[in-house]
Motif scaffolding. Sequence first.
Motif, PDB file in Angstrom:
ATOM      1  N   CYS A  72       0.849  -1.190   0.000  1.00  0.00           N
ATOM      2  CA  CYS A  72       0.000   0.000   0.000  1.00  0.00           C
ATOM      3  C   CYS A  72       0.888   1.244   0.000  1.00  0.00           C
ATOM      4  CB  CYS A  72      -0.951   0.001   1.199  1.00  0.00           C
ATOM      5  SG  CYS A  72      -0.131   0.220   2.781  1.00  0.00           S
ATOM      6  N   VAL A  73       0.298   2.382  -0.305  1.00  0.00           N
ATOM      7  CA  VAL A  73       1.038   3.641  -0.426  1.00  0.00           C
ATOM      8  C   VAL A  73       1.795   3.967   0.857  1.00  0.00           C
ATOM      9  CG1 VAL A  73       0.816   6.130  -0.780  1.00  0.00           C
ATOM     10  CG2 VAL A  73      -0.511   4.560  -2.185  1.00  0.00           C
ATOM     11  N   CYS A  74       1.120   3.796   2.010  1.00  0.00           N
ATOM     12  CA  CYS A  74       1.778   4.172   3.268  1.00  0.00           C
ATOM     13  C   CYS A  74       3.004   3.301   3.539  1.00  0.00           C
ATOM     14  CB  CYS A  74       0.797   4.156   4.441  1.00  0.00           C
ATOM     15  SG  CYS A  74      -0.107   2.622   4.633  1.00  0.00           S
ATOM     16  N   GLU A  84       3.760  10.267   1.713  1.00  0.00           N
ATOM     17  CA  GLU A  84       2.719   9.529   1.002  1.00  0.00           C
ATOM     18  C   GLU A  84       2.271  10.288  -0.239  1.00  0.00           C
ATOM     19  OE1 GLU A  84      -0.517   8.051   3.405  1.00  0.00           O
ATOM     20  OE2 GLU A  84       0.871   7.585   5.043  1.00  0.00           O
ATOM     21  N   SER A  85       2.266  11.609  -0.153  1.00  0.00           N
ATOM     22  CA  SER A  85       1.880  12.431  -1.294  1.00  0.00           C
ATOM     23  C   SER A  85       2.854  12.241  -2.462  1.00  0.00           C
ATOM     24  CB  SER A  85       1.833  13.904  -0.882  1.00  0.00           C
ATOM     25  OG  SER A  85       1.588  14.728  -1.983  1.00  0.00           O
ATOM     26  N   ALA A  86       4.156  12.255  -2.158  1.00  0.00           N
ATOM     27  CA  ALA A  86       5.168  12.080  -3.210  1.00  0.00           C
ATOM     28  C   ALA A  86       5.068  10.687  -3.823  1.00  0.00           C
ATOM     29  CB  ALA A  86       6.564  12.315  -2.649  1.00  0.00           C
ATOM     30  N   VAL A  87       4.844   9.682  -2.980  1.00  0.00           N
ATOM     31  CA  VAL A  87       4.723   8.311  -3.471  1.00  0.00           C
ATOM     32  C   VAL A  87       3.475   8.169  -4.335  1.00  0.00           C
ATOM     33  CG1 VAL A  87       4.319   5.910  -2.766  1.00  0.00           C
ATOM     34  CG2 VAL A  87       6.102   7.265  -1.648  1.00  0.00           C
ATOM     35  N   SER A  88       2.357   8.763  -3.891  1.00  0.00           N
ATOM     36  CA  SER A  88       1.120   8.706  -4.676  1.00  0.00           C
ATOM     37  C   SER A  88       1.313   9.337  -6.049  1.00  0.00           C
ATOM     38  CB  SER A  88      -0.017   9.420  -3.944  1.00  0.00           C
ATOM     39  OG  SER A  88      -0.399   8.689  -2.819  1.00  0.00           O
TER      40      SER A  88
END
Length: 136
Positions: A72-74, A84-88
């Motif tokens: 998952c993103v987290c 998490e924003s950068a990964v998303s």
Amino acid sequence: MSGASDVRVADAAAAPADACAVRVVDPAKVTMVTAAMPDGEVIAELAQVFGLLSDPGRLRVITALLEGGEMCVCDIAAACGHSESAVSHSLRLLRANRVVRVRRSGRRAYYRLDDSHVRMLLDLALAHVGHREEAG
């Protein structure tokens, strides 16, 4: 008065030592390679995929998925040390270019590498980099 042969000699003298004196040395090979060359659209897609892989942040995300499988993103963010924003954002770009795929479970999204070709590409790149480090 200089003739045409003088111009060719002057051009040859000005050319770099590794420049070809003739335009095509092996026409059969050039024809074979030209026929096998992917079209412009495929080359553009390849360049886009390699461009995506050239960003260290995205490469960290991809490597996390290579090592961790579906995540998952987290969890990806924690593993990479990114927000998490950068990964998303990275995952959105990678998904749009079919490098990763998503599976939704309720409100959570789980990402994984799109297919075995992406995994092979990354494994080969890692082996290549490791090979260079061993040789050095």
